[in-house]
Structure formats: structure tokens, C-alpha cells
Motif scaffolding. Structure first.
Motif, PDB file in Angstrom:
ATOM      1  N   THR A  66      46.059 147.197  21.608  1.00 56.12           N
ATOM      2  CA  THR A  66      46.585 145.942  22.115  1.00 56.12           C
ATOM      3  C   THR A  66      47.647 145.451  21.142  1.00 56.12           C
ATOM      4  O   THR A  66      47.683 145.849  19.975  1.00 56.12           O
ATOM      5  N   PHE A  67      48.530 144.586  21.641  1.00 57.02           N
ATOM      6  CA  PHE A  67      49.617 144.041  20.833  1.00 57.02           C
ATOM      7  C   PHE A  67      49.790 142.583  21.236  1.00 57.02           C
ATOM      8  O   PHE A  67      50.028 142.285  22.410  1.00 57.02           O
ATOM      9  N   THR A  68      49.652 141.692  20.263  1.00 56.35           N
ATOM     10  CA  THR A  68      49.813 140.266  20.519  1.00 56.35           C
ATOM     11  C   THR A  68      50.787 139.677  19.515  1.00 56.35           C
ATOM     12  O   THR A  68      50.606 139.816  18.304  1.00 56.35           O
ATOM     13  N   TYR A  69      51.831 139.018  20.025  1.00 54.96           N
ATOM     14  CA  TYR A  69      52.724 138.208  19.189  1.00 54.96           C
ATOM     15  C   TYR A  69      52.056 136.849  19.086  1.00 54.96           C
ATOM     16  O   TYR A  69      51.771 136.204  20.108  1.00 54.96           O
ATOM     17  N   GLU A  70      51.766 136.404  17.879  1.00 52.14           N
ATOM     18  CA  GLU A  70      50.991 135.185  17.687  1.00 52.14           C
ATOM     19  C   GLU A  70      51.727 133.920  18.126  1.00 52.14           C
ATOM     20  O   GLU A  70      51.095 132.894  18.338  1.00 52.14           O
ATOM     21  N   GLY A  71      53.032 134.020  18.331  1.00 56.71           N
ATOM     22  CA  GLY A  71      53.782 132.893  18.872  1.00 56.71           C
ATOM     23  C   GLY A  71      53.550 132.700  20.362  1.00 56.71           C
ATOM     24  O   GLY A  71      53.898 131.663  20.922  1.00 56.71           O
ATOM     25  N   ASP A  72      52.968 133.688  21.012  1.00 56.54           N
ATOM     26  CA  ASP A  72      52.633 133.637  22.441  1.00 56.54           C
ATOM     27  C   ASP A  72      51.294 134.343  22.620  1.00 56.54           C
ATOM     28  O   ASP A  72      51.213 135.433  23.185  1.00 56.54           O
ATOM     29  N   PRO A  73      50.198 133.726  22.130  1.00 57.82           N
ATOM     30  CA  PRO A  73      48.915 134.418  22.062  1.00 57.82           C
ATOM     31  C   PRO A  73      48.294 134.785  23.408  1.00 57.82           C
ATOM     32  O   PRO A  73      47.395 135.622  23.457  1.00 57.82           O
ATOM     33  N   ASP A  74      48.753 134.195  24.493  1.00 60.01           N
ATOM     34  CA  ASP A  74      48.202 134.533  25.804  1.00 60.01           C
ATOM     35  C   ASP A  74      48.834 135.785  26.397  1.00 60.01           C
ATOM     36  O   ASP A  74      48.326 136.319  27.389  1.00 60.01           O
ATOM     37  N   ALA A  75      49.919 136.256  25.828  1.00 58.57           N
ATOM     38  CA  ALA A  75      50.643 137.408  26.376  1.00 58.57           C
ATOM     39  C   ALA A  75      50.263 138.675  25.607  1.00 58.57           C
ATOM     40  O   ALA A  75      51.008 139.174  24.785  1.00 58.57           O
ATOM     41  N   VAL A  76      49.077 139.197  25.878  1.00 61.91           N
ATOM     42  CA  VAL A  76      48.587 140.399  25.217  1.00 61.91           C
ATOM     43  C   VAL A  76      49.061 141.619  26.001  1.00 61.91           C
ATOM     44  O   VAL A  76      48.931 141.669  27.220  1.00 61.91           O
ATOM     45  N   ALA A  77      49.614 142.588  25.295  1.00 61.25           N
ATOM     46  CA  ALA A  77      50.056 143.832  25.932  1.00 61.25           C
ATOM     47  C   ALA A  77      49.075 144.947  25.590  1.00 61.25           C
ATOM     48  O   ALA A  77      48.482 144.972  24.512  1.00 61.25           O
ATOM     49  N   LEU A  78      48.916 145.859  26.538  1.00 61.00           N
ATOM     50  CA  LEU A  78      48.185 147.089  26.285  1.00 61.00           C
ATOM     51  C   LEU A  78      49.231 148.175  26.099  1.00 61.00           C
ATOM     52  O   LEU A  78      50.025 148.435  27.007  1.00 61.00           O
ATOM     53  N   GLU A  79      49.265 148.764  24.904  1.00 65.80           N
ATOM     54  CA  GLU A  79      50.294 149.747  24.566  1.00 65.80           C
ATOM     55  C   GLU A  79      49.683 151.129  24.401  1.00 65.80           C
ATOM     56  O   GLU A  79      48.613 151.270  23.810  1.00 65.80           O
ATOM     57  N   THR A  80      50.406 152.117  24.891  1.00 66.10           N
ATOM     58  CA  THR A  80      50.037 153.509  24.667  1.00 66.10           C
ATOM     59  C   THR A  80      51.239 154.213  24.076  1.00 66.10           C
ATOM     60  O   THR A  80      52.366 154.035  24.557  1.00 66.10           O
ATOM     61  N   LEU A  81      51.006 154.971  23.023  1.00 60.72           N
ATOM     62  CA  LEU A  81      52.047 155.783  22.389  1.00 60.72           C
ATOM     63  C   LEU A  81      51.619 157.233  22.491  1.00 60.72           C
ATOM     64  O   LEU A  81      50.470 157.568  22.191  1.00 60.72           O
ATOM     65  N   TRP A  82      52.546 158.092  22.926  1.00 63.56           N
ATOM     66  CA  TRP A  82      52.288 159.520  23.004  1.00 63.56           C
ATOM     67  C   TRP A  82      53.243 160.241  22.061  1.00 63.56           C
ATOM     68  O   TRP A  82      54.429 159.904  21.994  1.00 63.56           O
ATOM     69  N   PHE A  83      52.736 161.250  21.364  1.00 65.48           N
ATOM     70  CA  PHE A  83      53.532 162.083  20.473  1.00 65.48           C
ATOM     71  C   PHE A  83      53.613 163.468  21.107  1.00 65.48           C
ATOM     72  O   PHE A  83      52.706 164.284  20.950  1.00 65.48           O
ATOM     73  N   ASP A  84      54.671 163.708  21.871  1.00 64.62           N
ATOM     74  CA  ASP A  84      54.820 164.955  22.627  1.00 64.62           C
ATOM     75  C   ASP A  84      55.532 166.001  21.778  1.00 64.62           C
ATOM     76  O   ASP A  84      56.686 165.794  21.372  1.00 64.62           O
ATOM     77  N   ASP A  85      54.861 167.098  21.537  1.00 62.83           N
ATOM     78  CA  ASP A  85      55.414 168.201  20.752  1.00 62.83           C
ATOM     79  C   ASP A  85      56.458 168.940  21.591  1.00 62.83           C
ATOM     80  O   ASP A  85      56.134 169.529  22.623  1.00 62.83           O
ATOM     81  N   LEU A  86      57.711 168.905  21.167  1.00 66.31           N
ATOM     82  CA  LEU A  86      58.794 169.587  21.867  1.00 66.31           C
ATOM     83  C   LEU A  86      59.049 170.983  21.314  1.00 66.31           C
ATOM     84  O   LEU A  86      59.913 171.698  21.809  1.00 66.31           O
TER      85      LEU A  86
END
Length: 160
Positions: free
Chosen positions: A93-113
Motif C-alpha cells: 500500500t502507498f499513502t501520502y500523509e497529506g491525503d490519508p484517505d487516498a490509499v493506493a494498492l501498488e504492484t511492482l514487477w521486475f521482468d527479466d529481459l
């Protein structure tokens, strides 16, 4: 779609999602380490005009994090939870504390090329199209692009 240097930023027209991708001349393990080691992360994340201070960092499945970005005497806090941490993917999850109600669910993928190259793909799901569009209007692409450029230099120098 926006293209800033080598980072591609896309807003999904049907979902409140932001997708980004950028290719790096480094193996997936190096990118993974740069995203999970707090000292490395603090060196590259965000725009060039800001510094980052790690307040808490427990990069494991079930762990949490908090950091503060500082620029021109102003502090901006961010926090979240690591839902899954593995060498090919991080979900948090990612929350900017200046807008605490706007929580994002983030996914990062590391794709081997292959040949020591990795495609970093990210997806941020927010609660509304309004929140997504506010993120895009915030100038986030500057911080993303400058941060990834710093990360690229660190990888090239062997620092990550």
C-alpha cells in the motif's frame, strides 16, 4: 499516455489505475535490492530537489514502511504496508500523509529481459478516477522520472 524520457506513464481509461514502465540495464536482483534496501531506496526515490529520510523500513511480507521527503524546508510523509515481497514482485500500500484517505494498492514487477536487463512495471490502483487524475496533475512524473534516472546511475555505477 505520457512519455517522460524513458519512463512510460499510462492512465487506464476504464479503471482508476496508473501504470508505469521503464527498462534498466541491470539484472532483476539489483532492482529488487534497490527497492527493498532502505539506504539504497532513500538515495534514489523522488525528485532531485528533495532528500528522503527513512523513518521505518521492514521490507518483508507483512512488514511496513514510512519515509519523509524534504525539500525547501517542507516535509512530506508517506507510509504503507508490504503485502508481499518476493524477488520478482512487490505488492504494497502507498499513502501520502497529506491525503490519508487516498490509499493506493501498488504492484511492482521486475521482468527479466535477459542480457542483464530488467523491465520495471508498476501499477497503482486508487479509489477513484478523481484521485488518479489528481496524482497525474500533481507533477508526479517529475519525481518518478528523476528518481528512476538516479536509480539508473546508481545501477551503472554498481552502487545498487
Amino acid at each position: 499516455m505520457r512519455r517522460i524520457t524513458e519512463t512510460v506513464i499510462e492512465a487506464d481509461p476504464t479503471l482508476p489505475v496508473i501504470r508505469m514502465r521503464r527498462d534498466f540495464a541491470a539484472a532483476p536482483g539489483h532492482l529488487y535490492r534497490a527497492h527493498t534496501d532502505p539506504e539504497l531506496f532513500a538515495r534514489w526515490v523522488g525528485p532531485d530537489t528533495m532528500t528522503t529520510r527513512i523513518e521505518h523500513w521492514d521490507a518483508r511480507t507483512g512488514g511496513s514502511w514510512r519515509y519523509v521527503s524534504v525539500g525547501d524546508g517542507t516535509e512530506y510523509g508517506f507510509h504503507g504496508c508490504f503485502h508481499e515481497v518476493r524477488p520478482d514482485r512487490i505488492m504494497q500500500t502507498f499513502t501520502y500523509e497529506g491525503d490519508p484517505d487516498a490509499v493506493a494498492l501498488e504492484t511492482l514487477w521486475f521482468d527479466d529481459l535477459g542480457d542483464g536487463r530488467t523491465r520495471l512495471r508498476t501499477q497503482s490502483l486508487v479509489d477513484s478516477f478523481e484521485s488518479r487524475d489528481a496524482w497525474l496533475r500533481s507533477g508526479m512524473e517529475v519525481g518518478v522520472d528523476e528518481g528512476y534516472a538516479k536509480l539508473e546511475r546508481m545501477l551503472a555505477d554498481g552502487a545498487a
